[in-house]
Structure formats: structure tokens, C-alpha cells
Design an enzyme around this catalytic site. Structure first.
Site, PDB file in Angstrom:
ATOM      1  N   CYS A  81      21.508  12.239-124.759  1.00 30.13           N
ATOM      2  CA  CYS A  81      21.186  11.349-125.874  1.00 30.13           C
ATOM      3  C   CYS A  81      22.504  11.154-126.692  1.00 30.13           C
ATOM      4  O   CYS A  81      22.827  12.268-127.295  1.00 30.13           O
ATOM      5  CB  CYS A  81      20.006  11.902-126.614  1.00 30.13           C
ATOM      6  SG  CYS A  81      19.434  11.011-128.028  1.00 30.13           S
TER       7      CYS A  81
ATOM      8  N   GLU B 250       2.260  28.864-160.292  1.00 27.36           N
ATOM      9  CA  GLU B 250       1.388  27.851-159.436  1.00 27.36           C
ATOM     10  C   GLU B 250       1.928  26.511-159.761  1.00 27.36           C
ATOM     11  O   GLU B 250       2.689  26.147-160.761  1.00 27.36           O
ATOM     12  CB  GLU B 250       0.033  28.111-160.277  1.00 27.36           C
ATOM     13  CG  GLU B 250      -0.645  29.266-160.130  1.00 27.36           C
ATOM     14  CD  GLU B 250      -1.783  29.472-160.982  1.00 27.36           C
ATOM     15  OE1 GLU B 250      -2.674  28.618-161.256  1.00 27.36           O
ATOM     16  OE2 GLU B 250      -1.704  30.226-161.785  1.00 27.36           O
TER      17      GLU B 250
ATOM     18  N   CYS C  42      13.614  14.190-129.771  1.00 30.19           N
ATOM     19  CA  CYS C  42      14.194  13.915-128.547  1.00 30.19           C
ATOM     20  C   CYS C  42      14.789  15.154-127.576  1.00 30.19           C
ATOM     21  O   CYS C  42      15.654  15.658-127.863  1.00 30.19           O
ATOM     22  CB  CYS C  42      15.112  12.871-128.877  1.00 30.19           C
ATOM     23  SG  CYS C  42      16.125  12.310-127.004  1.00 30.19           S
TER      24      CYS C  42
ATOM     25  N   LYS D  22       1.487  22.560-160.874  1.00 31.60           N
ATOM     26  CA  LYS D  22       0.740  21.811-161.712  1.00 31.60           C
ATOM     27  C   LYS D  22       0.049  20.777-160.945  1.00 31.60           C
ATOM     28  O   LYS D  22       0.704  20.000-160.691  1.00 31.60           O
ATOM     29  CB  LYS D  22       1.715  21.676-162.890  1.00 31.60           C
ATOM     30  CG  LYS D  22       0.834  20.976-163.953  1.00 31.60           C
ATOM     31  CD  LYS D  22       1.810  21.026-165.365  1.00 31.60           C
ATOM     32  CE  LYS D  22       1.077  20.856-166.552  1.00 31.60           C
ATOM     33  NZ  LYS D  22       0.737  19.376-166.677  1.00 31.60           N
TER      34      LYS D  22
ATOM     35  N   CYS E 257      12.482   7.857-127.725  1.00 29.15           N
ATOM     36  CA  CYS E 257      13.665   7.944-128.689  1.00 29.15           C
ATOM     37  C   CYS E 257      14.542   6.657-128.847  1.00 29.15           C
ATOM     38  O   CYS E 257      14.499   5.857-127.647  1.00 29.15           O
ATOM     39  CB  CYS E 257      14.710   9.016-127.918  1.00 29.15           C
ATOM     40  SG  CYS E 257      16.301   8.979-128.751  1.00 29.15           S
TER      41      CYS E 257
ATOM     42  N   LYS F 177       8.751  21.083-165.907  1.00 21.85           N
ATOM     43  CA  LYS F 177       8.389  19.942-165.284  1.00 21.85           C
ATOM     44  C   LYS F 177       9.626  19.180-164.663  1.00 21.85           C
ATOM     45  O   LYS F 177      10.924  19.719-164.997  1.00 21.85           O
ATOM     46  CB  LYS F 177       8.289  18.639-166.687  1.00 21.85           C
ATOM     47  CG  LYS F 177       7.099  18.779-167.432  1.00 21.85           C
ATOM     48  CD  LYS F 177       5.810  18.264-166.713  1.00 21.85           C
ATOM     49  CE  LYS F 177       4.524  18.295-167.479  1.00 21.85           C
ATOM     50  NZ  LYS F 177       4.148  17.201-168.240  1.00 21.85           N
TER      51      LYS F 177
ATOM     52  N   TYR G  76      -7.814  27.948-161.351  1.00 22.17           N
ATOM     53  CA  TYR G  76      -6.455  28.549-161.776  1.00 22.17           C
ATOM     54  C   TYR G  76      -6.791  29.412-162.703  1.00 22.17           C
ATOM     55  O   TYR G  76      -6.012  30.357-163.207  1.00 22.17           O
ATOM     56  CB  TYR G  76      -5.512  27.747-162.212  1.00 22.17           C
ATOM     57  CG  TYR G  76      -5.813  26.495-162.965  1.00 22.17           C
ATOM     58  CD1 TYR G  76      -5.967  26.758-164.522  1.00 22.17           C
ATOM     59  CD2 TYR G  76      -5.746  25.387-162.592  1.00 22.17           C
ATOM     60  CE1 TYR G  76      -6.333  25.764-165.346  1.00 22.17           C
ATOM     61  CE2 TYR G  76      -5.961  24.202-163.395  1.00 22.17           C
ATOM     62  CZ  TYR G  76      -6.268  24.310-164.467  1.00 22.17           C
ATOM     63  OH  TYR G  76      -6.741  23.471-165.488  1.00 22.17           O
TER      64      TYR G  76
ATOM     65  N   ASP H  56      -2.061  17.738-160.624  1.00 23.88           N
ATOM     66  CA  ASP H  56      -1.961  16.590-161.478  1.00 23.88           C
ATOM     67  C   ASP H  56      -3.349  15.817-161.042  1.00 23.88           C
ATOM     68  O   ASP H  56      -3.509  15.124-160.354  1.00 23.88           O
ATOM     69  CB  ASP H  56      -0.884  15.485-160.972  1.00 23.88           C
ATOM     70  CG  ASP H  56      -0.285  14.891-162.176  1.00 23.88           C
ATOM     71  OD1 ASP H  56      -1.056  15.140-163.424  1.00 23.88           O
ATOM     72  OD2 ASP H  56       0.381  14.150-161.880  1.00 23.88           O
TER      73      ASP H  56
ATOM     74  N   CYS I  30      17.930   6.572-126.554  1.00 28.49           N
ATOM     75  CA  CYS I  30      17.968   6.969-125.361  1.00 28.49           C
ATOM     76  C   CYS I  30      16.673   6.635-124.300  1.00 28.49           C
ATOM     77  O   CYS I  30      16.494   6.963-123.222  1.00 28.49           O
ATOM     78  CB  CYS I  30      18.602   8.157-124.936  1.00 28.49           C
ATOM     79  SG  CYS I  30      17.302   9.495-125.267  1.00 28.49           S
TER      80      CYS I  30
HETATM   81  P1  AMP Z   1      -0.833  19.074-170.300  1.00 29.41           P
HETATM   82  O1  AMP Z   1      -2.103  18.476-170.327  1.00 29.41           O
HETATM   83  O2  AMP Z   1       0.313  18.525-169.903  1.00 29.41           O
HETATM   84  O3  AMP Z   1      -0.624  19.907-171.659  1.00 29.41           O
HETATM   85  O4  AMP Z   1      -0.902  20.511-169.576  1.00 29.41           O
HETATM   86  C1  AMP Z   1      -2.189  21.142-169.467  1.00 29.41           C
HETATM   87  C2  AMP Z   1      -2.938  21.181-168.334  1.00 29.41           C
HETATM   88  O5  AMP Z   1      -2.279  21.324-167.164  1.00 29.41           O
HETATM   89  C3  AMP Z   1      -4.126  21.919-168.277  1.00 29.41           C
HETATM   90  O6  AMP Z   1      -5.320  21.286-169.180  1.00 29.41           O
HETATM   91  C4  AMP Z   1      -4.436  22.014-166.923  1.00 29.41           C
HETATM   92  O7  AMP Z   1      -5.430  20.810-166.568  1.00 29.41           O
HETATM   93  C5  AMP Z   1      -3.393  21.395-166.199  1.00 29.41           C
HETATM   94  N1  AMP Z   1      -3.034  22.273-165.042  1.00 29.41           N
HETATM   95  C6  AMP Z   1      -2.649  21.761-163.996  1.00 29.41           C
HETATM   96  N2  AMP Z   1      -2.219  22.934-162.925  1.00 29.41           N
HETATM   97  C7  AMP Z   1      -2.653  23.951-163.768  1.00 29.41           C
HETATM   98  C8  AMP Z   1      -2.349  25.438-163.341  1.00 29.41           C
HETATM   99  N3  AMP Z   1      -1.953  25.968-162.195  1.00 29.41           N
HETATM  100  N4  AMP Z   1      -2.512  26.356-164.281  1.00 29.41           N
HETATM  101  C9  AMP Z   1      -2.929  25.784-165.563  1.00 29.41           C
HETATM  102  N5  AMP Z   1      -3.040  24.478-165.958  1.00 29.41           N
HETATM  103  C10 AMP Z   1      -2.917  23.562-165.143  1.00 29.41           C
HETATM  104 ZN    ZN Z   2      17.371  10.377-127.491  1.00 29.96          ZN
END
Ligand code: AMP
Ligand code: ZN
Length: 665
Positions: free
Chosen positions: A427, A111, A421, A113, A403, A309, A222, A115, A406
Site C-alpha cells: 500500500c 468527573e 488497510c 461535567k 483502501c 471548563k 453524581y 451537559d 490500494c
Molecule cells: P453550572 O450550572 O454551570 O453552575 O454547573 C452546575 C451544574 O453542573 C450542576 O447543577 C449540575 O447539574 C451540573 N453537573 C454536571 N455534571 C456534574 C457532576 N459530575 N457533578 C456535579 N455537577 C454536575
Molecule cells: Zn492500502
């Protein structure tokens, strides 16, 4: 209808519309109609307070004020994740878990991650009961009223959901919503937010839930927790979560082994900036839930999951201008011209902006301070705007409609992000690009001719297409910049020599859209010459191994075009290879001319391919199946009984390899 029934049916209907809009991203009624129905429900509920329901869709607008969020102890601790930064780290991780589980083969769910801020949501009998922040992992804050205002969080589940469970996910602020929110703040003369993640997590702790309701927050799920939850694999649990009404991004994929995990990582390292939300990595989880149980947790994190990461270095710099490049296929790429800045050991002056959607999603404007990132890819990318530095005089970027080279009006195909284009034959960068492709190393590999010289030749009206190359003379070339007798001769000789390049590479050189090296090889082998290929219909082409409809369509379009037909005719006249050439063989004869052979079984003195080659070298033909047109069947050991019977029934002579050797002398 009874009032209660009316209220219930409106609630169900509005829940469904919320789901269509915010989870499926596929609304079926207009915003206006939705608002009418919501107002209707609000009025009914106001008149009949006896039917109050804390999970009614009217509660989504928020309004309650929380002075102090109540502290809640998590029933199950919310852990962190261990991090990894390389494939080696992941292989080590796999080894560690295989040591515990005893060399089983492992599948993984990958999956992205997300943010944002993690959240734990509890459901009882299909109703949202409570939402708690992660806090320190042991205790968090009850932010239920705020979470209920997030439209993609279901208040009432659908399908065959477990009775009681907890589900975990991430509250995020998608990039487009973030940009809009910031622009609005700026319009009101207020201070904008620095980044989506902090804004999302800050939103959870707002005291006024109606403020939260106004933010375009999203919730991506998740993990399930709870004894009522009985799935076999993690991937299955994600699919189930979707069926109950939760938003689970479709990017999540099942990987059959660690190699497939690596493919997922490579793909998203390159494409992550195309997502509607921010991500800084991938989370990899052991798919089998029994294995997860067996693996358990360390003091800090699950053993069955690991975060990977992405490598990324970021800097902020000023966007001076946006220019637009036209590629050899006509695709338009917007390019950011930046105030030069040091990034990952090099000076960056330009960065990719992808396409119109990306510019709009991030609301990138000329004059902005932008964040530039260099990941695994070669070309740095712009990943966001520093809204805290935005000057209010900057104007939204208006994407070009014509474009830049041209002036032809650009087109955009329904399911493609890129503008094109369509002036394929007029062109300049497309023409130059096609000739540059034609001469490139993997195509005609013309010595003494480089990309810049092609542009020079075109700009001096010496070539308009790749066929024109074959009419160039030394006298024409000498007067050009940085050219002399010797270099001009080299160039002409190089072009002459390209007439020996085999058909499959010529086919690649023609620059038919979607016909890369491998496809060109397949087509050359199958059709043997350009006439056969030019005659092929879409249906014929699709029947060729590994040729799909998109390629087939493109090939047919290419050969239907009158200008292409002329080009090919000319190439033929100049002596360019437009058919598969059988290598000259001093032992070749025409003894077998007019004879068709079928080869079957295993041979002692030849491999099957050698035998086939020997037949062809001596003028004979090889066929795959026995018919009345077959003259001889050469039988080796283990010839199939069906073939034997067919040959005898048609009265076709069956000969041995020794007979064959005698035959060709
Ligand atoms: P960290 O805070 O860097 O230790 O990462 C852990 C956190 O990643 C978890 O507490 C989740 O909030 C977050 N997280 C984001 N996406 C996912 C995912 N697909 N599966 C599990 N955790 C996730
Ligand atoms: Zn063009």
C-alpha cells in the site's frame, strides 16, 4: 403460582433486564422476548387492579398527563458550581481550601461535567418516590412521572442501600439518540432540535409522559444527600451508587493529588469527543466527605467542588466532502473537507472525523452544516451536525470498505475503533510513510532528504523500502524534480552518514508497530544486537522490563516476516548499525579476555559503572551473580555477606580495586 407472586416475579425480571440494557449496556434477552414479558405483565395488571404498583416496570411507558407541575421546595438547596479555566485557577482553589482545612494533603474525585438538566431524586426504602427539577435551586418542579419513563433510572434499588436519601444527577440526551430523533423528525417533515442539552431539559417538562418515554434520555448520577448516607469518601459513594443500580459513568476517577487532576483534564480535553454524550468540562470534588462538611458552601456554590471548563471555540460551516487518509501503520482516518471558515485566528479547511463510529454516532452527512471546534488539540474536530439546517436529500454516510490507495479490503480489530488497510507491503502511503519515518529526525536523521522527496523517489520507482535508500546514486537522483548535482550529492552523503546512527535509533527507525523511542532503547540495551532480538520469543520479550504483551507480539511478528528479514540482511550489508557499539577507547586492551568479573560493594577510585566499563574496555565480562564461571570478585566496602560466602565456598579469588588496577596495568 399465585397471581401476586407471578406479577412480582415478572416485575423483578423486567427490572433486571432494564438494568442490564440501559445501565450496564449489556442486554441478555432479545427485545422481542422483553416485549412479550412486558405485555404479559400489562395484561395481568389490567385484570388485577388490586395489585397496582406505581413503580411497576409497566409504568415506564408513561401515559399520565400533567397540566401543571407541582412546585416542591428542596430539602437541601441545589447549588451551582464555581468555574475555573486554567491550572493556575485550580492551584489557587487548592490553596484556598488548604487554608481552611490546615495544610492537609487532598485527594480528589474527577468527573466529567455532563451537559443536560440537573435532577434530584428521592428514594424511600429502595423505591423511587419523587423527582424534582433544579428550578431556582430552592424550589423545583415535581416531574416524577416523566423521570420514571427513563429506563436507566432505577424504580427499585438493589443491594444494601440506605433507607432514605436523595440522589442528584443529570438528565442527558446521548448524541446518537439525539441524531436519530432528529432524523425521524425530518423524515416526518417536522422541525429538528438544535442541541442535546436543551432537548433534554425541555423533555422534563413535557405534559404527556408517554412522549418522554419515547425519547432516548439517560440519567447520570453524581451526589448523595441525606443523613442515612454514611460513606467516607465521594469516590466510594459513586461506587456504592453503582451497586444500588444507578448509572454512574466509569470515566469518574480518583486523583491522589492535584497533578493527577491535571492529567485527567489533559486526557479529556483531547478525548472528550469520543464520549457518547456531551461534556463541556470536568467537575473536581474534594474526596474526603468530612473535609467536604468542613468546607461547606458559599452563597452560591460548594467550596469543596469546582468546575473546570474546556477551552473551545466553535463555528458552523459546510461539510463539502469526506476523504480517507492512510497512515504509515495502515490506520484509516476520515477527514472532513470543509467550506473554509475562520476559527481561533486561523482558517480551517479540514477537520478530523476520528472513525466510522463517530460519523455514525453524530450522523454526519456530506452537505451538512457542521459544528467545528478547536480545543487544546491542534487539529480541529467536528462535534455535531446542525440538524435545523439539514437538507432532506442528503444521504447517510457509508464508510469505505476498501483502501482508497490500494483497494485492499479494510479490516477492523475487535477492540479497536479504527479501520486498517492490511496491505502492509503493497500500500503506497504505508510504504512511503514507513520510509518517511525511517529518515525522520529522531530516527536515522538523514540530512538532505525530506518527506516529499521520499514520495518522489517512491513514485519514480527508485525506492520501494528503506533498504533501497542505500543503493541510490547521484545520477539517479539528478533528473528528479527540484534536484541538481549539489542536492543529489548532499542526499547521497546524508544517507551514507546515517550508517553511524546508533543501533537503538535504527531499531526505532525500522517502524515496528508499538516500538517507539523509549521501547527501542530498552530493547537495544537488553538484546545488544538485532540477531538476539530477532531470536527472542514473546515470553523472552515480556520478561524485559516494561515490555508488555502487545509490544512483544508485534516484535515477534515483525521478525517472522520474510520480507523484513531480507531488509535487515541488506541493512547489515550496507553497514547500518545493528548492534550496540562500544565506544572506541584508546586505552582499551584485551588483557582480560575470557575473564568474568562480579562487582560488589562501594569503591573509592571508581563508581560501579566506571569499574564495569574498565573491565569491558579491557576485554573482560561483567556478570551480576557469582557462579562457578566467575573468575574474580572485585570487592568494595560493604560487600554483601551472602556474596562473600558464596565466593569463598566456590574458591573464587576476591580482589580489591587496587588489585584490579595493578591487573590492568
Ligand atoms: P453550572 O450550572 O454551570 O453552575 O454547573 C452546575 C451544574 O453542573 C450542576 O447543577 C449540575 O447539574 C451540573 N453537573 C454536571 N455534571 C456534574 C457532576 N459530575 N457533578 C456535579 N455537577 C454536575
Ligand atoms: Zn492500502
Amino acid at each position: 403460582m399465585e397471581i401476586k407472586q407471578l406479577i412480582d416475579s415478572l416485575r423483578n425480571e423486567l427490572n433486571q433486564h432494564n438494568y442490564n440494557y440501559y445501565v450496564l449496556d449489556n442486554p441478555v434477552i432479545s427485545d422481542f422476548e422483553f416485549d412479550q414479558k412486558l405485555k404479559n405483565l400489562q395484561e395481568l395488571e389490567a385484570k388485577h387492579p388490586e395489585y397496582f404498583d406505581e413503580n411497576s416496570p409497566t409504568q415506564r411507558v408513561g401515559g399520565s398527563i400533567t397540566k401543571n407541575f407541582q412546585t416542591i421546595t428542596h430539602q437541601n438547596r441545589m447549588y451551582s458550581l464555581d468555574n475555573s479555566y486554567s491550572k493556575e485557577d485550580l492551584l489557587d482553589w487548592e490553596k484556598r481550601i488548604q487554608k481552611i482545612l490546615g495544610n492537609v494533603s487532598l485527594q480528589y474525585t474527577c468527573e466529567l461535567k455532563y451537559d443536560g438538566a440537573s435532577i434530584s431524586i428521592t428514594y424511600e426504602n429502595g423505591k423511587l418516590k419523587r423527582a424534582v427539577t433544579r428550578g431556582d435551586g430552592f424550589q423545583g418542579d415535581d416531574v416524577t412521572t416523566n423521570i420514571k419513563t427513563i429506563k436507566s433510572v432505577p424504580l427499585q434499588l438493589q443491594g444494601d442501600y440506605p433507607e432514605n436519601f436523595e440522589i442528584r444527577g443529570e438528565i442527558i440526551l446521548p448524541l446518537e439518540g439525539f441524531a436519530k430523533m432528529n432524523q425521524q423528525l425530518l423524515d416526518e417533515g417536522k422541525v429538528p432540535y438544535a442541541n442535546p442539552r436543551n432537548t433534554a431539559s425541555g423533555s422534563l417538562k413535557l405534559q404527556d409522559s408517554s412522549e418522554v418515554a419515547k425519547r432516548p434520555l439517560d440519567c447520570l448520577l453524581y451526589t448523595f444527600i441525606g443523613s442515612d448516607v454514611k460513606f467516607a469518601t465521594h469516590f466510594e459513594s459513586l461506587e456504592k451508587a453503582r451497586s444500588f443500580g444507578f448509572k454512574v459513568p466509569n470515566e469518574a476517577k480518583l486523583a491522589k493529588n492535584i497533578q493527577e487532576v491535571f492529567q485527567f483534564l489533559e486526557y479529556w480535553d483531547e478525548h472528550r469527543h469520543e464520549l457518547p454524550y456531551e461534556t463541556d468540562g470536568v467537575v473536581i470534588k474534594v474526596n474526603n466527605l468530612h473535609f467536604q462538611d468542613e468546607l461547606g458552601y458559599t452563597a452560591k456554590a460548594p467550596r469543596w467542588a469546582i468546575a473546570y471548563k474546556f477551552k473551545a471555540e466553535q463555528v458552523a460551516t459546510k461539510l463539502n466532502s469526506i476523504t480517507y487518509q492512510v497512515g504509515r501503520t495502515g490506520a484509516i482516518t476520515p477527514v472532513a473537507n470543509l467550506e473554509p471558515v475562520q476559527l481561533g485566528g486561523t482558517t480551517v479547511k479540514r477537520a478530523s472525523l476520528h472513525n466510522a463510529d463517530q460519523i455514525e454516532k453524530l450522523d454526519i452527512r456530506v452537505g451538512d452544516m457542521v459544528f467545528v471546534e478547536k480545543g487544546g488539540e491542534i487539529i480541529p474536530k467536528i462535534i455535531g451536525v446542525d440538524f435545523t439546517k439539514r437538507n432532506q436529500d442528503l444521504l447517510p454516510t457509508v464508510y469505505i470498505t476498501n483502501c482508497p490507495e490500494c483497494q485492499t479490503e479494510l479490516i477492523r480489530k475487535e477492540d479497536e475503533a479504527q479501520h486498517y488497510c492490511p496491505n502492509f507491503y503493497g500500500c503506497p502511503p504505508q510504504i512511503i510513510g514507513r520510509i518517511q519515518h525511517f529518515i525522520s529526525r529522531k530516527a536515522m536523521d538523514i540530512e538532505g532528504l525530506g518527506g516529499e522527496t521520499v514520495a518522489l523517489l517512491f513514485n519514480n520507482h527508485l525506492v520501494q523500502n528503506y533498504a533501497d535508500l542505500y543503493e541510490l546514486t547521484v545520477e539517479q537522483i539528478i533528473p528528479l524534480e527540484r534536484m541538481a548535482q549539489k542536492s543529489a550529492e548532499n542526499l547521497v552523503n546524508g544517507i551514507e552518514k546515517s550508517k553511524e546512527i546508533p543501533f537503538e535509533r535504527v531499531l526505532f527507525a525500522l517502524g515496528i508497530r508499538y516500538v517507539g523511542e523509549t521501547v527501542a532503547k530498552k530493547l537495544a540495551k537488553h538484546y545488544q544486537n538485532i540477531e538476539n532480538l530477532a531470536k527472542a520469543s514473546v515470553m523472552d520479550l515480556i520478561l524485559v522490563d516494561e515490555i508488555g504483551e502487545r509490544i512483544a507480539q508485534s516484535v515477534v511478528e515483525f521478525f517472522e516476516n520474510a520480507e523484513n528479514q531480507i531488509l535487515i540482511q541488506r541493512l547489515k550489508e550496507y553497514g547500518v548499525q545493528l548492534e550496540v557499539k562500544t565506544v572506541y577507547n584508546p586505552e582499551a586492551t584485551t588483557i582480560l579476555e575470557g575473564k568474568t568479573f562480579v562487582v560488589s560493594g562501594v569503591f573509592e577510585k571508581f563508581s560501579r559503572d566506571e569499574l564495569k566499563k574498565a573491565i569491558e574496555d579491557n576485554g573482560g565480562k561483567v556478570s551480576g551473580s557469582i557462579s562457578s564461571k566467575t573468575n574474580f570478585v572485585i570487592a568494595g566496602e560493604n560487600m554483601g555477606p551472602a556474596k562473600l560466602e558464596k565466593a569463598s565456598s566456590l574458591g573464587i579469588p576476591i580482589i580489591s580495586e587496587d588489585d584490579f588496577i595493578v591487573m590492568i596495568g
